[in-house]
Design a protein around this motif. Structure first.
Motif, mmCIF file in Angstrom:
data_model
loop_
_atom_site.group_PDB
_atom_site.id
_atom_site.type_symbol
_atom_site.label_atom_id
_atom_site.label_comp_id
_atom_site.label_asym_id
_atom_site.label_seq_id
_atom_site.Cartn_x
_atom_site.Cartn_y
_atom_site.Cartn_z
ATOM 1 N N SER A 233 -1.065 16.884 2.223
ATOM 2 C CA SER A 233 -2.120 15.980 1.755
ATOM 3 C C SER A 233 -2.788 16.503 0.490
ATOM 4 C CB SER A 233 -3.163 15.778 2.859
ATOM 5 O OG SER A 233 -3.747 17.012 3.233
ATOM 6 N N LEU A 234 -3.204 17.761 0.504
ATOM 7 C CA LEU A 234 -3.869 18.317 -0.680
ATOM 8 C C LEU A 234 -2.894 18.514 -1.831
ATOM 9 C CD1 LEU A 234 -6.298 20.916 0.942
ATOM 10 C CD2 LEU A 234 -6.786 18.608 0.125
ATOM 11 N N GLY A 235 -1.648 18.876 -1.519
ATOM 12 C CA GLY A 235 -0.658 19.048 -2.580
ATOM 13 C C GLY A 235 -0.355 17.746 -3.291
ATOM 14 N N VAL A 236 -0.130 16.667 -2.537
ATOM 15 C CA VAL A 236 0.161 15.361 -3.137
ATOM 16 C C VAL A 236 -1.033 14.868 -3.940
ATOM 17 C CG1 VAL A 236 0.533 12.925 -2.593
ATOM 18 C CG2 VAL A 236 1.919 14.686 -1.468
ATOM 19 N N ALA B 120 14.688 18.958 -4.182
ATOM 20 C CA ALA B 120 13.444 18.631 -3.477
ATOM 21 C C ALA B 120 13.467 17.209 -2.946
ATOM 22 C CB ALA B 120 12.260 18.835 -4.422
ATOM 23 N N LEU B 121 13.915 16.249 -3.759
ATOM 24 C CA LEU B 121 13.960 14.858 -3.308
ATOM 25 C C LEU B 121 14.935 14.692 -2.151
ATOM 26 C CD1 LEU B 121 13.868 13.005 -6.744
ATOM 27 C CD2 LEU B 121 12.082 13.017 -4.988
ATOM 28 N N THR B 122 16.080 15.365 -2.232
ATOM 29 C CA THR B 122 17.060 15.277 -1.143
ATOM 30 C C THR B 122 16.490 15.848 0.152
ATOM 31 O OG1 THR B 122 18.896 15.460 -2.712
ATOM 32 C CG2 THR B 122 19.360 15.958 -0.411
ATOM 33 N N ALA C 176 14.520 11.614 9.087
ATOM 34 C CA ALA C 176 14.556 12.213 10.425
ATOM 35 C C ALA C 176 13.315 11.867 11.234
ATOM 36 C CB ALA C 176 14.700 13.727 10.307
ATOM 37 N N GLY C 177 12.394 11.102 10.652
ATOM 38 C CA GLY C 177 11.219 10.646 11.386
ATOM 39 C C GLY C 177 9.947 11.424 11.124
ATOM 40 N N SER C 178 9.932 12.284 10.133
ATOM 41 C CA SER C 178 8.736 13.067 9.840
ATOM 42 C C SER C 178 7.750 12.236 9.020
ATOM 43 C CB SER C 178 9.116 14.342 9.071
ATOM 44 O OG SER C 178 7.957 15.021 8.635
ATOM 45 N N VAL C 179 6.547 12.053 9.578
ATOM 46 C CA VAL C 179 5.519 11.308 8.851
ATOM 47 C C VAL C 179 5.127 12.046 7.579
ATOM 48 C CG1 VAL C 179 3.155 10.439 8.986
ATOM 49 C CG2 VAL C 179 4.664 10.269 10.972
ATOM 50 N N TRP C 180 4.987 13.339 7.702
ATOM 51 C CA TRP C 180 4.617 14.122 6.527
ATOM 52 C C TRP C 180 5.767 14.195 5.536
ATOM 53 C CZ3 TRP C 180 -0.201 14.393 5.847
ATOM 54 C CH2 TRP C 180 -1.080 14.510 6.931
ATOM 55 N N GLY C 181 6.996 14.015 6.006
ATOM 56 C CA GLY C 181 8.122 13.915 5.091
ATOM 57 C C GLY C 181 8.029 12.667 4.226
ATOM 58 N N GLY D 288 6.916 10.106 -0.974
ATOM 59 C CA GLY D 288 6.211 9.132 -1.808
ATOM 60 C C GLY D 288 5.356 9.790 -2.877
ATOM 61 N N GLY D 289 4.680 10.855 -2.491
ATOM 62 C CA GLY D 289 3.841 11.546 -3.467
ATOM 63 C C GLY D 289 4.648 12.173 -4.582
ATOM 64 N N ILE D 290 5.807 12.737 -4.231
ATOM 65 C CA ILE D 290 6.643 13.381 -5.247
ATOM 66 C C ILE D 290 7.189 12.350 -6.224
ATOM 67 C CG2 ILE D 290 8.826 14.595 -5.604
ATOM 68 C CD1 ILE D 290 8.248 16.133 -3.020
ATOM 69 N N VAL D 291 7.614 11.188 -5.737
ATOM 70 C CA VAL D 291 8.157 10.154 -6.624
ATOM 71 C C VAL D 291 7.075 9.661 -7.583
ATOM 72 C CG1 VAL D 291 9.123 7.832 -6.714
ATOM 73 C CG2 VAL D 291 9.950 9.458 -5.011
ATOM 74 N N LEU D 292 5.882 9.356 -7.067
ATOM 75 C CA LEU D 292 4.790 8.911 -7.938
ATOM 76 C C LEU D 292 4.375 10.014 -8.908
ATOM 77 C CD1 LEU D 292 2.541 6.963 -5.398
ATOM 78 C CD2 LEU D 292 4.072 6.015 -7.129
ATOM 79 N N GLY D 293 4.283 11.230 -8.388
ATOM 80 C CA GLY D 293 3.910 12.340 -9.247
ATOM 81 C C GLY D 293 4.933 12.614 -10.324
ATOM 82 N N SER D 294 6.211 12.430 -10.009
ATOM 83 C CA SER D 294 7.264 12.637 -11.008
ATOM 84 C C SER D 294 7.153 11.620 -12.134
ATOM 85 C CB SER D 294 8.636 12.554 -10.344
ATOM 86 O OG SER D 294 8.802 13.575 -9.390
ATOM 87 N N ALA D 295 6.764 10.392 -11.790
ATOM 88 C CA ALA D 295 6.564 9.386 -12.839
ATOM 89 C C ALA D 295 5.430 9.812 -13.773
ATOM 90 C CB ALA D 295 6.259 8.033 -12.202
ATOM 91 N N LEU D 296 4.355 10.323 -13.205
ATOM 92 C CA LEU D 296 3.252 10.806 -14.036
ATOM 93 C C LEU D 296 3.681 12.020 -14.856
ATOM 94 C CD1 LEU D 296 0.301 10.505 -11.492
ATOM 95 C CD2 LEU D 296 0.770 9.038 -13.456
ATOM 96 N N THR D 297 4.521 12.864 -14.262
ATOM 97 C CA THR D 297 5.009 14.037 -14.996
ATOM 98 C C THR D 297 5.786 13.613 -16.232
ATOM 99 O OG1 THR D 297 5.136 15.334 -12.963
ATOM 100 C CG2 THR D 297 6.403 16.123 -14.848
#
Length: 998
Positions: free
Chosen positions: A272-275, A390-392, A400-405, A410-419
């Motif tokens: 949460s804090l990382g994203v 990382a994306l893979t 695999a059903g991980s909510v935090w996954g 989602g955070g990484i994809v949005l953050g990558s766009a900002l990057t």
């Protein structure tokens, strides 16, 4: 590894003076050590891949099980390469960056090299307490490096902000480290990870560790200090804030995530804090016009990205996170160095001031484009490999059903766009040709070509970014060795091309969105709000610190009023409240009270109480001091009746010296306690005094009645003789069994002497006692015969002279300084008595010193006796006589005593023994018989010298210096007392001459 760490520490200090000789070339010398560390780490790669982890250890603090241990596994190996490799490149860069700017470059080189050495120890240590120590050292060194331009308010403010934030996080982390170490029963990090604890207390410890990691790696809500730290020189940003310091928090996550990622608080906080940090930093980077601050917020965003990936704790995310860490260190350090070149060449980093630089500096533009492409995850660069992995990994976790996954993906994809968006903004802002508001092409910014060696460092980093991307299969085995320490995942490996996979589509989509975001941000730039958050974290920081300052001022105004009675009353009230709270909370008391052990004890107690009451009602200060001294003498009686002759002797000596000191002080205050100086609120003072007395009496009775085990002192009688080789238990305890306590007390005495003299000698210590002695003897051309004492000395109108036929009827000078005394203060009887007794008293003091190991006495008592001998010389002959009697300056005696005491404590360590281990020499001497000499006697001699130095320091300040001040006052306000210099001493230096020489 331990040797390299030690050389880091030594060379960090050595480069500071060497900078005066080598100039900016000192950075090349400093870079040699990180290069050596880098080469050593490369040579260890085969052993690390094979699992043969190099390990070295040195036991440091045995009782706490603290070991300076170095252990190189795959994670430490990778971080070592980053710390040493990027550190060497930045130091080489500094040689050109600071060329022509000599102010402080030696200090900067030492601090930067020291930081590299501290990070080297941090990533390699296997002791969790040493990890915390290295952690806090990095905070201190970063404070010094960020505040390098200390004459700038912005630099000082940013340095303090960084220090407070990271140090606070480090202290919280220390709590977590201690909890884990206590639970496992070992400080070893590898032991903790191999046998991890669990439960609620472990969760608390993990949260504490995460707070430390988040504060160091600028994760929300601690992200605010990193952009502010851009006030530092650019090499600091390139190393500390891209490759080293902020990676300390990432390293902590990487070290503990494979073991503790499944714990309840771990992934929710990390993801949460990382994203949020990744998105917040990316949005803010798009709003910045300063290239350095743009990179700073971009670093915040990337640190959030790395935190999510490497902190997720599975095998695949661990591999991706470590690869991402290496890629980020290369491309972000290169970008910061590029900004440093632009800033140095153009004296600006503002996007609005730059236009057309890319055509004039194609190499610099190419370096930036390669680094930004790696940051955005474009092939064939190392950043692309890390991002695809990382994306893979996150996609596998999400499916695999991980909510935090899913949240992380989602955070990484949005953050990558900002990057991608702020990466394009950096390249456009630094190198593109701009257009004005009317659409016309702006004129090019004039670009002076930098030296080639200035570009070499970022160029090398860009080349490594490309090379590592192409040769990533070579890195896979060693990075995979770390990843294999975690569980889960599908077992992916690093490769430049995995085919057409969903991760590639996500990466391409995020880059395409990033291009659109950059275009939209260009169009909407003039309409952007000044703040992204309504209350930024930096404002919260300043609000908190401001309120703390206000609270401090309020508390200080209430209790720090310049009133000694107020301070004493506060201390007593806190004492009574604390002790009473403990007594009431316990509830069950046991009181075994015997009225007395000797019939004379109650008599002495009643007298002490009566004298104490009389002291409260005394109207004259001197009367009150004398009455208080009588209560002290009553304690002497109680000690003597209790079979404690050492304490009795010491107490009577202390009371005597204290009475003299009080008398000297009272010369500068009014004799009577009038209405202005009298006791205010006597009822309150009486109540506080009574409460303190009752509280301490109750505590003493209850404490002595609550013993349930045999006291350790019972064994001291045998220990004193068998171990300390002495029959006097008290003295052996002071200098041997509890020598560390005495060492601390000696330090307190030295501080007390320094404090007293500092209060009296406001501007400078101008007493120069030994100089007085030399001047007095220089005035007599027969100094050698005078010291030999073969001819009487008389006082004449021409000064002190040897007795001859012409002055045979003159008055004999018993003390050389006696002539300096005023007639009203001089006593011939006292001079004769002091002349006769002085040497005898000195001999007695030396006897007490050496006899104290087996008989009553010791260094403390002997030193007080010698001090009283000096008091006699001062009282009888004034400050000039004290200058003649003093063996040397007080500072030399205090220092010599501490050197002897500390040397006695440290010397055994040179032979591999514990501090303060005694050595004994025995011999049979003719006529004397069997003798024993214990090295603790040397310690006692140190105590003797410190005590004599303390008394001498008090006499020369409260005595001699106050005499001089009284004489300069001309007797207008104060009545001269013993030791007064009412007349210039005959045969000595006159006062005007002495002031001139001083």
């Amino acid at each position: 590894m331990l040797a390299i760490l030690a050389v880091f520490a030594a060379l960090s200090f050595a480069v500071v003076p060497l900078a005066r000789l080598l100039g900016s070339r000192v950075f090349y010398l400093a870079a040699l050590l990180p290069i050596a560390g880098f080469a050593h780490a490369l040579l260890q790669a085969p052993a690390v891949v094979a699992g043969r982890m190099p390990h070295e250890a040195y036991e440091w603090i045995r009782p706490l099980d603290v070991v300076i241990s170095m252990r190189m596994d795959a994670l430490s190996w990778a971080l070592t390469l980053v710390v040493t490799g990027v550190g060497a490149i930045v130091l080489i860069y500094c040689a050109t960056y600071f060329r022509g700017h000599g102010a402080g470059r030696g200090r900067f080189a030492g601090e930067l090299l020291g930081f590299a050495g501290t990070m080297y120890g941090l990533v390699l240590t296997d002791d969790i307490i040493m990890l915390v120590i290295f952690w806090e050292i990095t905070s201190i060194l970063s404070y010094l490096l960020i505040g390098h331009y200390f004459n700038r308010a912005a630099s000082r403010r940013a340095a303090l902000q960084s220090l407070l934030t990271t140090t606070l996080g480090g202290l919280v982390m220390f709590v977590g480290a201690v909890i884990l170490a206590v639970q496992v029963g070992s400080n070893s990090i590898s032991t903790i990870l191999n046998d991890p604890p669990s439960g609620a207390l472990t969760n608390v410890a993990l949260v504490c560790l995460l707070i430390g990691a988040f504060s160091k790696s600028a994760i929300f809500p601690f992200h605010y200090w990193l952009p502010g730290a851009m006030a530092a020189p650019t090499p600091v940003s390139a190393y500390l804030h891209a490759a080293a310091m902020v990676k300390a928090g990432i390293y902590l996550l990487a070290r503990f995530a494979p073991t503790f990622a499944e714990a309840e608080p771990w992934r929710p906080l990390v993801v949460s804090l990382g994203v949020f940090t990744m998105l917040l930093g990316g949005f803010q980077a798009l709003r910045e016009v300063d290239l350095k601050r743009l990179l700073a917020y971009g670093t915040v965003s990337q640190l959030g990205f790395i935190t999510v990936v490497i902190g997720f704790g599975t095998r695949d995310t661990a591999l991706a996170g470590l690869t991402l860490l290496l890629a980020h260190s290369l491309f972000k350090a290169a970008l910061f160095l590029v900004v440093g070149i632009i800033d140095r060449q153009l004296a600006t980093r503002d996007i609005g001031d730059l236009s057309g630089v890319g055509r004039q500096a194609p190499t610099l533009a190419a370096i930036s484009i390669v680094s930004v492409a790696s940051m955005a995850g474009l092939p064939p660069l190392l950043g692309f490999v890390a991002k695809e992995t990382a994306l893979t990994a996150m996609l596998d976790e999400a499916l695999a059903g991980s909510v935090w996954g899913w949240a992380a993906l989602g955070g990484i994809v949005l953050g990558s766009a900002l990057t991608a968006a702020y990466g394009l903004r950096f390249v456009w802002g630094a190198f593109w040709t701009k257009r004005d508001e009317n659409g016309g092409v702006r004129s090019r910014t004039s670009w002076p070509d930098p030296p080639l060696d200035f570009i070499a460092s970022p160029l090398l980093l860009a080349v490594l970014t490309v090379a590592c991307g192409v040769a990533v299969p070579v890195l896979d085995p060693v990075l995979g060795a770390y990843a294999d320490s975690a569980q889960g995942g599908s077992g992916i490996h690093l490769a430049l091309w995995h085919g057409l996979e969903p991760a590639l589509a996500l990466s391409a989509a995020s880059f395409a969105v990033g291009i659109g975001v950059f275009w939209a941000s260009r169009r909407l730039e003039r309409y952007r709000r000044r703040r992204l958050l309504p209350l930024p974290a930096s404002d919260v920081y300043y609000l908190v610190t401001r309120e703390i300052d206000r609270l401090a001022v309020m508390v200080t105004r209430a209790i720090q009023r310049g009133s000694l009675p107020t301070y004493v009353a506060l201390a007593f009230v806190v004492l009574v409240a604390a002790e009473a709270a403990v007594l009431v909370a316990h509830g069950e008391w046991t009181m075994l009270l015997e009225p007395w052990h000797h019939p004379a004890q109650p008599v002495a107690a009643v007298l002490m109480i009566a004298v104490g009451i009389l002291a409260v009602g005394a109207t004259k200060r001197f009367t009150g001091v004398v009455l208080v001294s009588v209560t002290g003498l009553g304690m002497v009686t109680l000690f003597a009746l209790s079979g404690a002759p050492d304490l009795a002797i010491t107490q009577v000596l202390i009371e005597t010296v204290t009475l003299v000191v009080f008398t000297l002080v009272l010369r500068r205050v009014p004799a009577r306690m009038g209405s202005h100086h009298g006791s205010s609120r006597p009822v309150v003072r009486a109540l506080i005094g009574a409460a303190v007395g009752v509280t301490m009496a109750v505590v003493a009775v209850i404490a002595s009645s609550a013993r349930i085990a045999e006291p350790v002192s019972v064994a001291w009688e045998d220990l004193a003789y068998e171990i300390g080789h002495g029959s006097n238990i008290v003295n052996v305890a002071l200098v041997d069994l509890r020598g560390w306590d005495t060492m601390g007390e000696l330090s307190v005495l030295v501080l007390a002497a320094t404090g007293v003299t500092s209060l009296v000698f406001v501007t400078a210590r101008s007493d120069r006692m030994t100089q007085m002695r030399r001047e007095l003897r220089k005035k007599t051309t027969f100094g050698q015969r005078l010291r030999a004492g073969r001819t009487p000395v008389v006082e004449t109108t021409g000064g002190i002279r040897l007795q001859d036929d012409g002055n045979r009827g003159a008055r004999r000078a018993w003390l050389l300084g006696g002539a300096s005394m005023s007639a009203a203060s001089r006593s011939l009887i006292l001079e004769v008595v002091v002349r006769i007794l002085f040497h005898t008293i000195i001999v007695i003091s030396i006897y007490l010193l050496f006899a104290g190991h087996n008989l009553p006495g010791g260094g403390f008592a002997g030193g007080l006796v010698a001090g009283l001998a000096l008091v006699m010389r001062y009282v009888a002959g004034g400050r000039y006589e004290l200058g003649i009697a003093a063996p040397t300056d007080a500072g030399y005696m205090l220092g010599s005593g501490m050197v002897l005491a500390v040397g006695t404590a440290v010397a055994p360590m040179l032979f591999g023994l514990d501090p303060l281990t005694r050595a004994v020499w025995e011999a049979e001497l003719p006529l004397v018989g069997h003798i024993e000499f214990v090295t603790s006697t040397v310690f006692d001699i140190g105590v003797y010298l410190v005590v004599v130095g303390l008394v001498l320091d008090v006499l020369r300040s409260l005595g001699g210096e106050v005499d001089r001040q009284i004489m300069e006052d001309g007797g207008r306000r104060f009545v001269p007392a013993a030791g007064d210099d009412a007349a210039t001493p005959t045969g000595a230096v006159s006062e005007p001459e002495r002031r001139g020489s001083s």
